[in-house]
Design a protein around this motif. Structure first.
Motif, PDB file in Angstrom:
ATOM      1  N   THR A 222      40.277  33.759   9.586  1.00 31.40           N
ATOM      2  CA  THR A 222      39.932  35.124  10.004  1.00 31.40           C
ATOM      3  C   THR A 222      38.489  35.196  10.470  1.00 31.40           C
ATOM      4  O   THR A 222      38.177  35.808  11.499  1.00 31.40           O
ATOM      5  CB  THR A 222      40.132  36.106   8.832  1.00 31.40           C
ATOM      6  N   ILE A 223      37.602  34.543   9.730  1.00 32.53           N
ATOM      7  CA  ILE A 223      36.184  34.544  10.074  1.00 32.53           C
ATOM      8  C   ILE A 223      35.959  33.878  11.424  1.00 32.53           C
ATOM      9  O   ILE A 223      35.270  34.415  12.298  1.00 32.53           O
ATOM     10  CB  ILE A 223      35.364  33.828   8.976  1.00 32.53           C
ATOM     11  N   GLU A 224      36.553  32.698  11.606  1.00 28.92           N
ATOM     12  CA  GLU A 224      36.381  31.967  12.863  1.00 28.92           C
ATOM     13  C   GLU A 224      36.932  32.776  14.034  1.00 28.92           C
ATOM     14  O   GLU A 224      36.328  32.848  15.102  1.00 28.92           O
ATOM     15  CB  GLU A 224      37.102  30.612  12.790  1.00 28.92           C
ATOM     16  N   SER A 225      38.089  33.395  13.824  1.00 26.34           N
ATOM     17  CA  SER A 225      38.730  34.170  14.884  1.00 26.34           C
ATOM     18  C   SER A 225      37.854  35.339  15.321  1.00 26.34           C
ATOM     19  O   SER A 225      37.658  35.578  16.514  1.00 26.34           O
ATOM     20  CB  SER A 225      40.092  34.677  14.409  1.00 26.34           C
TER      21      SER A 225
ATOM     22  N   CYS B 136      35.339  37.569  21.955  1.00 21.89           N
ATOM     23  CA  CYS B 136      34.210  37.963  22.797  1.00 21.89           C
ATOM     24  C   CYS B 136      33.876  39.444  22.660  1.00 21.89           C
ATOM     25  O   CYS B 136      32.726  39.818  22.470  1.00 21.89           O
ATOM     26  CB  CYS B 136      34.521  37.615  24.252  1.00 21.89           C
ATOM     27  N   GLU B 137      34.906  40.301  22.737  1.00 23.77           N
ATOM     28  CA  GLU B 137      34.640  41.741  22.713  1.00 23.77           C
ATOM     29  C   GLU B 137      34.064  42.185  21.367  1.00 23.77           C
ATOM     30  O   GLU B 137      33.169  43.046  21.309  1.00 23.77           O
ATOM     31  CB  GLU B 137      35.911  42.539  23.049  1.00 23.77           C
ATOM     32  N   PHE B 138      34.558  41.593  20.290  1.00 20.84           N
ATOM     33  CA  PHE B 138      34.037  41.932  18.971  1.00 20.84           C
ATOM     34  C   PHE B 138      32.607  41.415  18.817  1.00 20.84           C
ATOM     35  O   PHE B 138      31.734  42.100  18.278  1.00 20.84           O
ATOM     36  CB  PHE B 138      34.940  41.345  17.879  1.00 20.84           C
ATOM     37  N   PHE B 139      32.378  40.209  19.303  1.00 30.07           N
ATOM     38  CA  PHE B 139      31.049  39.601  19.262  1.00 30.07           C
ATOM     39  C   PHE B 139      30.043  40.501  19.987  1.00 30.07           C
ATOM     40  O   PHE B 139      28.959  40.802  19.475  1.00 30.07           O
ATOM     41  CB  PHE B 139      31.118  38.223  19.936  1.00 30.07           C
ATOM     42  N   ILE B 140      30.409  40.949  21.192  1.00 35.17           N
ATOM     43  CA  ILE B 140      29.521  41.802  21.994  1.00 35.17           C
ATOM     44  C   ILE B 140      29.276  43.137  21.301  1.00 35.17           C
ATOM     45  O   ILE B 140      28.149  43.645  21.268  1.00 35.17           O
ATOM     46  CB  ILE B 140      30.114  42.023  23.397  1.00 35.17           C
ATOM     47  N   LYS B 141      30.338  43.715  20.724  1.00 33.34           N
ATOM     48  CA  LYS B 141      30.205  44.996  20.021  1.00 33.34           C
ATOM     49  C   LYS B 141      29.205  44.889  18.872  1.00 33.34           C
ATOM     50  O   LYS B 141      28.322  45.744  18.715  1.00 33.34           O
ATOM     51  CB  LYS B 141      31.566  45.450  19.489  1.00 33.34           C
TER      52      LYS B 141
ATOM     53  N   LEU C 173      35.548  48.330   9.262  1.00 29.58           N
ATOM     54  CA  LEU C 173      36.771  48.228   8.464  1.00 29.58           C
ATOM     55  C   LEU C 173      38.027  48.311   9.325  1.00 29.58           C
ATOM     56  O   LEU C 173      39.019  47.615   9.082  1.00 29.58           O
ATOM     57  CB  LEU C 173      36.794  49.326   7.390  1.00 29.58           C
ATOM     58  N   LEU C 174      37.989  49.162  10.353  1.00 29.00           N
ATOM     59  CA  LEU C 174      39.169  49.350  11.196  1.00 29.00           C
ATOM     60  C   LEU C 174      39.423  48.171  12.134  1.00 29.00           C
ATOM     61  O   LEU C 174      40.480  48.096  12.768  1.00 29.00           O
ATOM     62  CB  LEU C 174      39.023  50.641  12.015  1.00 29.00           C
ATOM     63  N   GLU C 175      38.469  47.265  12.216  1.00 27.79           N
ATOM     64  CA  GLU C 175      38.637  46.087  13.070  1.00 27.79           C
ATOM     65  C   GLU C 175      39.553  45.043  12.426  1.00 27.79           C
ATOM     66  O   GLU C 175      39.993  44.110  13.083  1.00 27.79           O
ATOM     67  CB  GLU C 175      37.274  45.436  13.352  1.00 27.79           C
TER      68      GLU C 175
END
Length: 335
Positions: free
Chosen positions: A252-255, A260-265, A295-297
Motif C-alpha cells: 500500500t505504501i509503495e503504491s 503520480c496524482e497523489f504524489f503531486i497532491k 483518510l478518504l484517499e
C-alpha cells in the motif's frame, strides 16, 4: 590443471573489467550518458553527454604485485585496440586500466604507479614515453598520445576485502559526495552494480547499454526505501510499530508513493502548508498535523485508528522527505 588456471584467469579478468567499469563510471558520472561493457569499440565504453567517448582497455594480472612478465604485451595489445577504437568514434580519452603497479615493467616508472594512479602520457618519464612511442610506430593509425592515460586499479587476491577495497572506497566516496548517510548503502549499491554491469557485458547486442538513469535508479530505490526510518521520524514514532506497519502494508505504501496524482497532491499541499516551525521541521510538522486530510484517499475501513494514523504518516513522510533526497541525488549526478 592448466585448463583450470586459464579458466580462473578469464573469470578474474572479467571480474576486474566489471569493477574497472564501475570506477570509470563513477569518475565520469556527471558527464556520463551511457555505459557498455564489451561493446563494439572497446572493453569498456562510456558515452558522454557531448557524444564523445571514453574508451578503456582492461588488463588484469592475477598476481599483479609480483608478475610483470606479460605487462608489455598487454600494453602493446591495448595500444593497438585503443588506436582502432579511436578511428571508429570521437574519443575524448583512451585508457589502459590495469591492476599492475608496474604496467611498463621498467624501473624508471615503477614508483609512479603505486596506489590508484592516473597518469597521462606527458606525465610519464621520458623512457616510458619512448617505450610507448615505439609500439605506436608499428600501428598504421596510432592513437593521439594527448588522449592516452594509464590508470591503476589495485585488485588482487581471493580475499574479497582486499580485492575490492579500492572499488568500495570509490563507491563510498561517491555516496559521501551525494550526502547520503544510510548504513550499508555502499555495500548494497556495489552489489547491485556488480550484477547490472556484469549482465550488460553478457549481452550479445552491443546496442544494449546502461543509461545514466539505469545506473542511478538503484541509489534512489535504496535511499528512499520505506524500511529506513531516519532519526527525526524515529524520535516520534515507535520503531516496533513502524516496522510492523511497513511489514503489513508495504504494498500500500509503495503504491501510494508511486501514484503520480497523489504524489503531486501531497507536494502541493506541503508547499502551501503554513507553519510556525523552522524550515527544517516543516516536513515532520506537516506529517503530524495533516494526516487526517488524506483518510478518504485510502480504503481503511475496520483498521485500528492508530494504525491508520501511522500508515498515512509514513506515506506522507516518505513522499515529502524523498523529494529532497531524489533532488539531491539528481543534482549530484546531473541527471
Amino acid at each position: 590443471m592448466a585448463k583450470s588456471r586459464r579458466a580462473n584467469a578469464v573469470v578474474f579478468g572479467f571480474d576486474f573489467q566489471v569493477n574497472a567499469a564501475i570506477v570509470l563510471m563513477i569518475e565520469n558520472i556527471e558527464d556520463l550518458k551511457s555505459l557498455r561493457l564489451e561493446g563494439n569499440y572497446e572493453d569498456i565504453e562510456i558515452e558522454l553527454e557531448n557524444n564523445q567517448y571514453i574508451l578503456a582497455q582492461a588488463k588484469a594480472v592475477e598476481r599483479s604485485s609480483s608478475d610483470f612478465r606479460n605487462v608489455r604485451k598487454n600494453l602493446e595489445k591495448s595500444l593497438i585496440s585503443l588506436s582502432e577504437g579511436n578511428q571508429k568514434v570521437d574519443a575524448q580519452r583512451l585508457i589502459l586500466i590495469t591492476n599492475s603497479p608496474n604496467p611498463l615493467n621498467e624501473e624508471a616508472s615503477r614508483s609512479i604507479f603505486w596506489g590508484d594512479a592516473h597518469r597521462e602520457f606527458l606525465s610519464l618519464p621520458e623512457s616510458s614515453q619512448e617505450l610507448i612511442r615505439r609500439y605506436l610506430d608499428n600501428i598504421n593509425q596510432p592513437l593521439d598520445t594527448d588522449k592516452f592515460m594509464i590508470q591503476i586499479l589495485p585488485f588482487e587476491t581471493d580475499n574479497d576485502i582486499e580485492r575490492y577495497k579500492v572499488v568500495k572506497r570509490v563507491v563510498d566516496d561517491f555516496i559521501g559526495d551525494l550526502n547520503l548517510n544510510i548504513p550499508g548503502l555502499g555495500k548494497k549499491l556495489l552489489s547491485i552494480w556488480h550484477e547490472e554491469v556484469f549482465e550488460n557485458g553478457t549481452k550479445k547486442d552491443a546496442a544494449i547499454q546502461l543509461k545514466k538513469k539505469d545506473l542511478i535508479w538503484p541509489i534512489m530505490v535504496v535511499a528512499t526505501d520505506v524500511g529506513y526510518c531516519d532519526n527525526s521520524f524515529a524520535d516520534i514514532f515507535d520503531s516496533s510499530a513502524y516496522d510492523e506497519i511497513v511489514r503489513q502494508y508495504r504494498e500500500t505504501i509503495e503504491s501510494c508513493c508511486e501514484r503520480c496524482e497523489f504524489f503531486i497532491k501531497v507536494l502541493c499541499d506541503y508547499n502551501t502548508y503554513q507553519t510556525t516551525k523552522k524550515p527544517s521541521e516543516k516536513c515532520l510538522d506537516f506529517v503530524m498535523n495533516k494526516w487526517r486530510d488524506y483518510l478518504l484517499e485510502f480504503e481503511l475501513d475496520g483498521m485500528d485508528e492508530e494504525i491508520q494514523k501511522g500508515l498515512i504518516q509514513i506515506i506522507l513522510y516518505r513522499i515529502v522527505r524523498n523529494r529532497i533526497v531524489i533532488q539531491n541525488i539528481k543534482k549530484g549526478v546531473k541527471l
